[in-house]
Design a protein around this motif. Sequence first.
Motif, mmCIF file in Angstrom:
data_model
loop_
_atom_site.group_PDB
_atom_site.id
_atom_site.type_symbol
_atom_site.label_atom_id
_atom_site.label_comp_id
_atom_site.label_asym_id
_atom_site.label_seq_id
_atom_site.Cartn_x
_atom_site.Cartn_y
_atom_site.Cartn_z
ATOM 1 N N MET A 1 0.538 -0.883 -0.099
ATOM 2 C CA MET A 1 0.088 -0.483 0.122
ATOM 3 C C MET A 1 0.559 0.899 -0.015
ATOM 4 S SD MET A 1 -3.358 0.730 2.521
ATOM 5 C CE MET A 1 -2.222 0.881 3.599
ATOM 6 N N ALA A 2 0.290 2.042 -0.440
ATOM 7 C CA ALA A 2 1.757 3.177 -0.914
ATOM 8 C C ALA A 2 1.410 4.003 0.044
ATOM 9 C CB ALA A 2 0.595 4.070 -1.905
ATOM 10 N N PRO A 3 1.981 5.112 0.664
ATOM 11 C CA PRO A 3 1.917 5.696 1.422
ATOM 12 C C PRO A 3 0.972 6.902 1.571
ATOM 13 C CG PRO A 3 3.956 5.785 1.015
ATOM 14 C CD PRO A 3 3.368 5.386 0.232
ATOM 15 N N ARG A 4 0.067 7.568 2.525
ATOM 16 C CA ARG A 4 -1.110 8.591 2.310
ATOM 17 C C ARG A 4 -0.157 9.889 2.584
ATOM 18 N NH1 ARG A 4 -4.499 10.892 6.824
ATOM 19 N NH2 ARG A 4 -5.208 12.478 5.922
ATOM 20 N N ALA A 5 0.091 10.380 0.872
ATOM 21 C CA ALA A 5 0.487 12.258 1.454
ATOM 22 C C ALA A 5 0.426 13.088 2.323
ATOM 23 C CB ALA A 5 -0.035 12.738 -0.238
ATOM 24 N N ALA A 6 0.826 13.714 2.512
ATOM 25 C CA ALA A 6 0.647 15.001 4.004
ATOM 26 C C ALA A 6 -0.417 15.515 3.290
ATOM 27 C CB ALA A 6 2.140 15.454 3.943
ATOM 28 N N VAL A 7 -1.115 16.081 4.204
ATOM 29 C CA VAL A 7 -2.158 17.185 3.949
ATOM 30 C C VAL A 7 -1.268 19.030 4.162
ATOM 31 C CG1 VAL A 7 -3.677 18.298 4.805
ATOM 32 C CG2 VAL A 7 -3.970 15.876 5.499
ATOM 33 N N PRO A 8 -1.572 19.267 2.831
ATOM 34 C CA PRO A 8 -0.971 20.739 3.300
ATOM 35 C C PRO A 8 -1.347 21.742 4.183
ATOM 36 C CG PRO A 8 -2.623 20.661 1.350
ATOM 37 C CD PRO A 8 -2.108 19.184 1.639
ATOM 38 N N ARG A 9 -0.680 22.909 4.063
ATOM 39 C CA ARG A 9 -0.486 23.460 5.514
ATOM 40 C C ARG A 9 -1.494 24.194 4.710
ATOM 41 N NH1 ARG A 9 3.330 28.059 5.816
ATOM 42 N NH2 ARG A 9 4.716 26.192 5.478
ATOM 43 N N PRO A 10 -2.515 24.751 5.655
ATOM 44 C CA PRO A 10 -4.042 25.443 5.760
ATOM 45 C C PRO A 10 -3.445 27.023 5.172
ATOM 46 C CG PRO A 10 -5.080 24.061 7.632
ATOM 47 C CD PRO A 10 -3.288 24.107 6.794
ATOM 48 N N THR A 11 -4.390 27.715 3.784
ATOM 49 C CA THR A 11 -4.181 29.004 3.999
ATOM 50 C C THR A 11 -5.140 29.868 4.561
ATOM 51 O OG1 THR A 11 -5.882 28.910 2.728
ATOM 52 C CG2 THR A 11 -3.706 28.716 1.620
ATOM 53 N N GLU A 12 -4.582 30.871 5.108
ATOM 54 C CA GLU A 12 -6.089 31.831 6.471
ATOM 55 C C GLU A 12 -7.162 31.530 5.401
ATOM 56 O OE1 GLU A 12 -4.861 33.824 9.398
ATOM 57 O OE2 GLU A 12 -2.902 32.713 8.461
ATOM 58 N N SER A 13 -7.076 31.766 4.724
ATOM 59 C CA SER A 13 -8.709 31.457 4.370
ATOM 60 C C SER A 13 -9.440 29.983 4.353
ATOM 61 C CB SER A 13 -8.670 31.442 2.331
ATOM 62 O OG SER A 13 -8.648 33.212 2.347
ATOM 63 N N GLU A 14 -9.024 29.086 4.218
ATOM 64 C CA GLU A 14 -8.833 27.722 5.086
ATOM 65 C C GLU A 14 -8.917 27.513 6.328
ATOM 66 O OE1 GLU A 14 -6.753 25.793 0.621
ATOM 67 O OE2 GLU A 14 -5.590 26.184 2.693
ATOM 68 N N LEU A 15 -7.976 28.372 6.569
ATOM 69 C CA LEU A 15 -8.264 28.474 8.594
ATOM 70 C C LEU A 15 -9.084 28.859 8.809
ATOM 71 C CD1 LEU A 15 -4.564 29.219 9.357
ATOM 72 C CD2 LEU A 15 -5.547 26.733 9.796
ATOM 73 N N ALA A 16 -10.179 30.161 8.077
ATOM 74 C CA ALA A 16 -10.965 30.692 8.545
ATOM 75 C C ALA A 16 -12.255 29.352 8.525
ATOM 76 C CB ALA A 16 -11.444 31.909 7.721
ATOM 77 N N ILE A 17 -12.206 28.462 7.726
ATOM 78 C CA ILE A 17 -13.025 27.727 6.985
ATOM 79 C C ILE A 17 -13.626 26.483 8.036
ATOM 80 C CG2 ILE A 17 -14.103 26.332 5.732
ATOM 81 C CD1 ILE A 17 -13.413 28.272 3.439
ATOM 82 N N LEU A 18 -11.994 26.039 8.820
ATOM 83 C CA LEU A 18 -12.039 25.088 9.053
ATOM 84 C C LEU A 18 -12.436 25.593 11.049
ATOM 85 C CD1 LEU A 18 -8.235 23.623 7.943
ATOM 86 C CD2 LEU A 18 -10.760 22.532 7.749
ATOM 87 N N GLY A 19 -12.046 26.655 11.497
ATOM 88 C CA GLY A 19 -12.708 27.470 11.595
ATOM 89 C C GLY A 19 -14.088 27.001 12.354
ATOM 90 N N VAL A 20 -14.951 27.642 11.589
ATOM 91 C CA VAL A 20 -15.810 27.436 11.456
ATOM 92 C C VAL A 20 -16.901 25.988 11.806
ATOM 93 C CG1 VAL A 20 -18.384 27.332 10.353
ATOM 94 C CG2 VAL A 20 -16.543 29.240 10.378
ATOM 95 N N LEU A 21 -16.073 25.032 10.691
ATOM 96 C CA LEU A 21 -16.062 23.515 10.740
ATOM 97 C C LEU A 21 -15.492 23.289 12.288
ATOM 98 C CD1 LEU A 21 -14.846 21.945 7.189
ATOM 99 C CD2 LEU A 21 -16.879 22.934 7.831
ATOM 100 N N TRP A 22 -14.912 23.450 12.365
ATOM 101 C CA TRP A 22 -14.219 23.131 14.477
ATOM 102 C C TRP A 22 -15.089 23.395 15.191
ATOM 103 C CZ3 TRP A 22 -8.686 24.942 13.258
ATOM 104 C CH2 TRP A 22 -8.216 24.096 12.460
ATOM 105 N N ASP A 23 -15.788 24.699 15.168
ATOM 106 C CA ASP A 23 -16.782 24.959 16.122
ATOM 107 C C ASP A 23 -18.458 24.221 15.687
ATOM 108 O OD1 ASP A 23 -15.353 27.025 17.303
ATOM 109 O OD2 ASP A 23 -16.341 28.422 16.102
ATOM 110 N N LEU A 24 -18.886 23.969 14.512
ATOM 111 C CA LEU A 24 -20.030 23.789 14.001
ATOM 112 C C LEU A 24 -20.100 21.490 14.265
ATOM 113 C CD1 LEU A 24 -20.840 26.126 11.582
ATOM 114 C CD2 LEU A 24 -22.096 26.255 13.836
ATOM 115 N N GLY A 25 -18.708 21.147 14.249
ATOM 116 C CA GLY A 25 -18.677 20.381 13.756
ATOM 117 C C GLY A 25 -18.927 19.505 12.388
ATOM 118 N N GLU A 26 -20.381 20.114 11.664
ATOM 119 C CA GLU A 26 -20.579 19.702 10.084
ATOM 120 C C GLU A 26 -20.796 21.105 9.734
ATOM 121 O OE1 GLU A 26 -21.260 15.432 9.848
ATOM 122 O OE2 GLU A 26 -23.986 16.854 10.450
ATOM 123 N N ALA A 27 -21.337 21.065 8.253
ATOM 124 C CA ALA A 27 -21.987 22.076 7.781
ATOM 125 C C ALA A 27 -21.531 22.413 6.317
ATOM 126 C CB ALA A 27 -20.995 24.034 8.173
#
Length: 132
Positions: free
Chosen positions: A1-27
Amino acid sequence: MAPRAAVPRPTESELAILGVLWDLGEATVREVHEALYGEDGGYTTALKMLQVMHAKGLVRRDERQRAHVYKAAISKSATQKRATAELVQRLFDGRPAELVMRALGSDKSPSAEELSQIRELLDRIEHGRRHD
């Protein structure tokens, strides 16, 4: 099985969206849009960002419903840990104590509760070293 690629570092805009998802759980896209932009424009921006984030592996998408539901694929804790490690390496010559001293010496002093949490963490670290 091939190794899983590393998830890239989120940009500032992506962090804002992740913040919403972390707060809400899903959206849905609409819920993310409303959390970030309110009633103002930006729906298509939120949609495109979530699509890009899905392709990068930053979010998961449930397509079983008419409105797709998004959930963070990376935890807040892991993201903070990675960003802190990168910050310590880049700005503090790999010395975490330098970061802590700079943060505690800033213009905004920690609250009594925060100082208590810091003392507890230091006690745990010191206790762990005594048992090595």
